[in-house]
Write a protein that holds these residues in place. Structure first.
Motif, PDB file in Angstrom:
ATOM      1  N   GLU A 120       8.777  -8.507  -5.983  1.00 50.68           N
ATOM      2  CA  GLU A 120       9.565  -9.079  -4.889  1.00 50.68           C
ATOM      3  C   GLU A 120      10.128  -7.985  -3.987  1.00 50.68           C
ATOM      4  OE1 GLU A 120       9.989 -12.197  -3.936  1.00 50.68           O
ATOM      5  OE2 GLU A 120       8.525 -12.756  -5.477  1.00 50.68           O
ATOM      6  N   GLN A 124       9.996  -7.261  -0.002  1.00 47.59           N
ATOM      7  CA  GLN A 124      11.216  -7.030   0.775  1.00 47.59           C
ATOM      8  C   GLN A 124      11.100  -5.755   1.605  1.00 47.59           C
ATOM      9  OE1 GLN A 124      13.815  -8.809   1.263  1.00 47.59           O
ATOM     10  NE2 GLN A 124      15.290  -7.380   2.141  1.00 47.59           N
ATOM     11  N   LYS A 155      18.308 -14.994   9.997  1.00 46.51           N
ATOM     12  CA  LYS A 155      18.227 -15.131   8.544  1.00 46.51           C
ATOM     13  C   LYS A 155      19.573 -15.565   7.955  1.00 46.51           C
ATOM     14  CE  LYS A 155      14.471 -11.824   7.691  1.00 46.51           C
ATOM     15  NZ  LYS A 155      13.615 -12.753   6.923  1.00 46.51           N
ATOM     16  N   LEU A 215      20.254 -19.060   5.962  1.00 41.55           N
ATOM     17  CA  LEU A 215      20.794 -19.070   4.603  1.00 41.55           C
ATOM     18  C   LEU A 215      22.046 -19.946   4.527  1.00 41.55           C
ATOM     19  CD1 LEU A 215      20.428 -17.827   1.761  1.00 41.55           C
ATOM     20  CD2 LEU A 215      21.954 -15.989   2.461  1.00 41.55           C
ATOM     21  N   GLY A 224      20.114 -21.058  -0.244  1.00 42.28           N
ATOM     22  CA  GLY A 224      19.117 -20.170  -0.827  1.00 42.28           C
ATOM     23  C   GLY A 224      19.598 -19.635  -2.163  1.00 42.28           C
ATOM     24  N   ASP A 280      17.944 -14.357  -2.483  1.00 47.17           N
ATOM     25  CA  ASP A 280      17.830 -14.422  -1.019  1.00 47.17           C
ATOM     26  C   ASP A 280      19.025 -13.739  -0.356  1.00 47.17           C
ATOM     27  OD1 ASP A 280      15.448 -15.810  -1.190  1.00 47.17           O
ATOM     28  OD2 ASP A 280      16.434 -17.781  -1.137  1.00 47.17           O
ATOM     29  N   ASN A 323      18.757 -10.004  -0.820  1.00 45.32           N
ATOM     30  CA  ASN A 323      17.767  -9.434   0.086  1.00 45.32           C
ATOM     31  C   ASN A 323      18.309  -9.325   1.506  1.00 45.32           C
ATOM     32  OD1 ASN A 323      15.890  -9.203  -1.959  1.00 45.32           O
ATOM     33  ND2 ASN A 323      14.868 -11.152  -1.495  1.00 45.32           N
TER      34      ASN A 323
END
Length: 679
Positions: free
Chosen positions: A309, A313, A335, A339, A344, A348, A351
């Motif tokens: 992951e 990212q 983003k 969210l 999320g 999430d 990130n």
């Protein structure tokens, strides 16, 4: 009446004289003889006393010679008895007594009779006995010291050898036996009791065993643990506790390490994930080699999935970081909104937080060190700056071009600062060691090499971030302009170049704020006679105070610049009065920050080098032109003669209406640029 007899002269006749005869009696001479004998005895006594005095004086001289020799033999700094220590003092008694005998025999040759020799022999005998006692006592003590040093050396080498050969039990035992023999000899020499000798032996063997055990513990604590049981009978209680505790701690750590390896094989992988997260947050792309190493560290552990992951990212982060800064911010905002509205996972949110930190770090690097960003983030090639290289201009020009390209791509967030942090620091350190003349030459070299005023200004900010005056002198040195500081009736006006002003300011700054090197070169040094700060500030306020109304920080910088120039100029001209020179102060203001000009009743500063009358004409034209360009009404434009200017930076001014900013039709404070290149 008695009758007086009468003699007839004829009857009286002279009879012949006959010698007197002494029959049977000698002359009496006894008194004379006694006197002569008494005189002779006195003379003999006198001679004897003089002889005794002569003998005594000669003996005293002999004794003095012997004393001088003895003092030199015992106390002389070059080879005297008392300078000989340890081994060098062995046999010093016999050697010195032999020299004593030779010396006293040479002295005795000067004696002239047996009486002197007899008395001298008594002196020599007494002196020799005393000297012998002193020598024997000193030699004995030094002999004991020597024996002690030899024994100490033997014990130390035995202990060092045992520690070095700790893995060879036979050699360790040989060193131990050697030390035991030395200790036994020492005990006998010092006359130690059996108990004291045994205690000394135990103490040494305990130290030796401790060193051997510590070396083993560093290699293999388990082996050390076994040896400890063998040695415990020949170690003190304190050493047993100390070394035993150390070994147990090492054993415990090994056991804990083994347990951790068994229970959490993924521990290293977790740490690797933390490194990857930090790398992504920095915005600096990791190399292929770094990703390869990280992949091997997480392979086969539960962290493998999170690693995959993070790879995604990193790709997403680098993609966003390649956008202009406004688009980067827009992406973060999108983003964040998604969210917040759609929700999320914690991953999430993590990130997004990591991406935000990467964008912030990227923007900070663009602002503070764009060449670092170009090199690290964009993979650009950056040649090093060498002030003495003929390629300096080409190197700096390439950097300016790189920054200009970054500005086109990322926007105005990218600062025009062409130096790497370490280069700016190095140049700053060089400036601190230079004279004002050398500083001016360096600034001129940089300005010529950079070839761009904005880039040069940015470099000055990098070189002297904590020294605004030094940065200002650098900017002045690069202006390559001239100005009239004083007009004269009967001789040419006083004209200075910006380079001259920079050198004078640098000289003043070096007087006001000596560098560590300058302080070290002259100690505390004699201070230059300056006007009292209160007097200087009062006069400065009268001439400059209103120009910076509402701008205390700008005024403070201007005041520092003026004082630096004033001090440098006073030093150059030998003005040591210590009183404020109003004319020199006006010149300092004009030379360092520009000419104070009255514009529509308000004081402001003309651009450096621009005469006041020129400024008023250009400023009036530019003000009206700017107002027209803003689409202001004729009524507004008619008020231009009542508007004043407040300096924002060199050649750029806020338009003021009284104490308030004049706003344009765009809702922003109205600004006027009177620089020649602003047309």
């Amino acid at each position: 009446m008695a009758r007086v007899p009468t003699f007839d002269t004829a009857q009286v006749q002279q009879q012949p004289t006959r010698a007197t005869e002494l029959r049977g009696v000698a002359p009496d001479n006894s008194g004379i003889e006694q006197g002569l004998r008494s005189f002779q005895r006195g003379a003999e006594i006198l001679v004897a006393k003089e002889r005794e005095k002569a003998d005594t004086a000669l003996l005293m001289d002999a004794d003095n010679q012997l004393t001088q020799w003895q003092q030199k033999a015992m106390y002389d700094e070059n080879g005297g008895v008392y300078t000989r220590k340890g081994k060098n003092a062995l046999d010093v008694t016999n050697q010195t007594l032999e020299q004593f005998d030779q010396t006293q025999a040479e002295i005795a040759k000067n004696l002239t009779n047996d009486a002197q020799r007899a008395r001298y022999a008594q002196i020599v005998s007494s002196r020799r006995n005393s000297l012998s006692n002193d020598l024997n006592r000193y030699e004995y003590n030094e002999r004991q010291n020597y024996y002690g040093e030899v024994e100490k050396g033997q014990l130390e080498t035995s202990m060092q050898g045992a520690a070095l050969d700790y893995q060879d039990p036979a050699k360790v035992q040989a060193y131990r036996a050697k030390a035991d023999a030395v200790l036994a000899s020492r005990a006998e020499r010092l006359g130690l009791s059996p108990e004291a000798a045994e205690a000394e032996k135990l103490k040494f063997n305990s130290s030796l065993n401790s060193d051997v055990l510590q070396r083993h513990a560093n290699d293999d604590p388990y082996t050390a643990q076994k040896l400890l049981k063998q040695y415990e009978g020949s170690m003190t209680a304190d050493d047993l506790v100390r070394v035993g505790g150390m070994i147990e701690n090492k054993v415990d750590r090994l056991q804990q390490k083994a347990e951790m390896a068994q229970l959490r094989a993924e521990a290293r992988a977790e740490r690797t994930l933390g490194k990857i997260s930090a790398q992504i947050s920095s915005g600096i792309p990791a190399t292929d080699e770094m990703w390869k190493q990280w992949g091997s560290q997480v392979r086969g552990t539960p962290a493998q999935a999170e690693f995959n992951e993070l790879v995604k990212q990193e790709v997403d982060t680098q993609k966003i970081l390649r956008l202009p800064i406004d688009q980067q911010i827009a992406a973060i905002n999108a983003k964040t909104a998604k969210l917040q509205t759609e929700g999320g996972t914690i991953a999430d949110a993590t990130n997004l937080n990591r991406l935000s930190r990467a964008v912030d770090a990227s923007a900070k690097m663009m602002t503070e060190s764009p060449i670092d960003y170009y090199q690290q983030r964009l993979g650009g090639d950056v040649a090093p700056v060498d002030l003495n290289s003929p390629d300096l201009g080409a190197v700096l020009t390439d950097r300016v071009s790189a920054i200009q390209g970054m500005q086109q791509k990322f926007g105005t967030t990218v600062a025009m600062k062409p130096l790497l942090p370490q280069e700016a620091k190095q140049i700053s350190a060089q400036l601190a060691e230079m004279s004002p003349e050398q500083q001016s030459q360096l600034f001129a070299t940089l300005h010529s090499a950079i070839g761009d005023d904005k880039a040069y200004s940015g470099a000055m900010q990098q070189i002297a971030p904590d020294s605004p005056i030094r940065a200002l002198t650098g900017l002045l040195a690069g202006k390559q302009r001239s100005m009239v500081t004083n007009t004269n009736w009967f001789k040419p006006d006083d004209v200075v170049t910006s380079g001259d002003v920079a050198k004078t300011m640098a000289l003043g700054e070096s007087i006001l704020n000596k560098s560590k090197t300058e302080k070290g070169a002259d100690g505390k040094g004699a201070s230059f006679p300056l006007p009292k700060q209160a007097d200087f500030q009062l006069q400065l306020n009268k001439q400059l105070g209103n120009v910076f109304a509402g701008q205390p920080q700008s005024y403070q910088l201007a005041a520092q610049a003026v004082k630096s120039y004033y001090t440098g100029a006073a030093a150059e001209r030998g003005n040591v009065s210590g009183e404020v020179d109003s004319g020199l102060l006006r010149e300092a203001i004009k030379a360092s920050v520009g000419e104070v000009v009255d514009f529509n009743g308000g004081k402001t500063l003309a651009p450096w080098g621009m005469p006041g009358h020129t400024f008023r004409d250009i400023a009036s034209q530019r003000l009206v032109g700017t107002m027209k360009a803003q689409g202001m009404s004729d009524a507004d434009i008619a008020t231009a003669d009542a508007l004043t200017l407040r300096q924002y930076k060199d050649g750029i001014y806020y338009v003021m209406q009284g104490q308030q900013f004049k706003y344009g039709t765009d809702g922003k404070p109205l600004m006027v640029n009177v620089n020649e290149d602003a047309q």
